[in-house]
Design a protein around this motif. Structure first.
Motif, PDB file in Angstrom:
ATOM      1  N   ARG A 190       0.829  -1.201   0.000  1.00 27.49           N
ATOM      2  CA  ARG A 190       0.000   0.000   0.000  1.00 27.49           C
ATOM      3  C   ARG A 190       0.867   1.255   0.000  1.00 27.49           C
ATOM      4  N   ALA A 191       1.996   1.217   0.701  1.00 31.86           N
ATOM      5  CA  ALA A 191       2.912   2.367   0.715  1.00 31.86           C
ATOM      6  C   ALA A 191       3.494   2.614  -0.674  1.00 31.86           C
ATOM      7  N   CYS A 192       3.730   1.544  -1.429  1.00 31.19           N
ATOM      8  CA  CYS A 192       4.207   1.696  -2.803  1.00 31.19           C
ATOM      9  C   CYS A 192       3.167   2.433  -3.643  1.00 31.19           C
ATOM     10  N   ALA A 193       1.904   2.045  -3.477  1.00 32.83           N
ATOM     11  CA  ALA A 193       0.831   2.717  -4.211  1.00 32.83           C
ATOM     12  C   ALA A 193       0.731   4.182  -3.814  1.00 32.83           C
ATOM     13  N   GLU A 194       0.859   4.457  -2.523  1.00 33.14           N
ATOM     14  CA  GLU A 194       0.832   5.844  -2.043  1.00 33.14           C
ATOM     15  C   GLU A 194       1.983   6.647  -2.646  1.00 33.14           C
ATOM     16  N   VAL A 219      -6.381   2.396  -2.946  1.00 34.60           N
ATOM     17  CA  VAL A 219      -5.515   3.579  -2.843  1.00 34.60           C
ATOM     18  C   VAL A 219      -5.388   4.245  -4.207  1.00 34.60           C
ATOM     19  N   MET A 220      -5.105   3.455  -5.228  1.00 31.53           N
ATOM     20  CA  MET A 220      -4.888   4.011  -6.557  1.00 31.53           C
ATOM     21  C   MET A 220      -6.192   4.522  -7.171  1.00 31.53           C
ATOM     22  N   LEU A 221      -7.289   3.820  -6.895  1.00 28.50           N
ATOM     23  CA  LEU A 221      -8.579   4.274  -7.408  1.00 28.50           C
ATOM     24  C   LEU A 221      -8.948   5.624  -6.808  1.00 28.50           C
ATOM     25  N   ALA A 240      -9.828   7.560 -10.227  1.00 32.50           N
ATOM     26  CA  ALA A 240     -11.127   8.247 -10.191  1.00 32.50           C
ATOM     27  C   ALA A 240     -10.998   9.761 -10.349  1.00 32.50           C
ATOM     28  N   PRO A 241     -10.105  10.434  -9.598  1.00 31.41           N
ATOM     29  CA  PRO A 241      -9.991  11.890  -9.782  1.00 31.41           C
ATOM     30  C   PRO A 241      -9.553  12.284 -11.183  1.00 31.41           C
ATOM     31  N   GLY A 242      -8.621  11.510 -11.767  1.00 31.05           N
ATOM     32  CA  GLY A 242      -8.151  11.833 -13.109  1.00 31.05           C
ATOM     33  C   GLY A 242      -9.238  11.677 -14.148  1.00 31.05           C
TER      34      GLY A 242
END
Length: 218
Positions: free
Chosen positions: A66-70, A139-141, A146-148
């Protein structure tokens, strides 16, 4: 007391460097073999760290993932924030050249996805997460996908004369963003097909010109 401060600062700096080194190795390893096959022992060894230090910083394999995704999200946002903020402000104000803002935003996305040295590294991690959603998908969504899509879809809809982003605009936004993955996770194919040595400034300019033409055709 004053003599201890440099030690604490130095310790913090070394700790942060160790944490970043683990993240870099972990992003590469997770991208290479996936979440299930990767091991924290291998990542720690490749990063020149110990398992206890990895656990201290990240709490374990899932926390590290998860930290990698962050980290990927934070770097991507840093590379696109100026364009995204300008686009969002233009949408709220209802003024300015929205087509030009959309071009500027997509150019920033193209730079982040294909023009940065780390794009290939991020691309493998993100591609795996898209194909087989794991602990980092939310995390990525929430922070990236989603924001993009929402921002670009809103701009497409407005350029086409609609007030709100609708399904056709969202589909167009997803297609526009997804087209760039051909030069990120599919970089080796693109290099071979076009005879490029790398995706450098000239290649990025050609990609951006193609995006501009697509936006002009909206």
């Amino acid at each position: 007391m004053t003599e201890a401060r440099p030690v604490r600062r130095g310790g913090y700096r070394k700790g942060e460097e160790s944490r970043q080194r683990i993240l870099e190795v972990a992003i590469r390893e997770f991208g290479r073999v996936g979440f299930t096959a990767a091991t924290t022992r291998t990542i720690a060894q490749q990063a020149g760290a110990t398992l206890p230090s990895l656990q201290y910083y990240f709490g374990g394999k899932e926390g590290l993932y998860r930290a990698c995704a962050e980290e990927i999200a934070a770097r991507f946002i840093a590379m696109t924030v100026d364009a995204a903020q300008g686009a969002a402000e233009a949408l709220v104000a209802g003024a300015g050249d929205l087509r030009a803002e959309l071009k500027r935003t997509m150019a920033a996305v193209a730079r982040a996805m294909t023009g940065s040295d780390a794009a290939g590294l991020w691309g493998a991690f993100v591609s795996r997460e898209l194909l087989a959603p794991g602990p980092a998908f939310d995390v990525m969504l929430e922070k990236l996908f989603a924001p993009g899509i929402d921002l670009i879809a809103a701009m497409i809809a407005r350029v086409q004369g609609r007030e709100e982003a609708d399904e056709p605009a969202r589909i167009r936004a997803m297609l526009m963003i997804a087209s760039l993955t051909a030069f990120q996770s599919g970089r080796s194919v693109a290099l071979r097909v076009f005879g490029w040595d790398d995706v450098g400034a000239a290649q990025l300019a050609a990609i951006t010109a193609a995006l501009d033409a697509e936006i002009d055709a909206l």
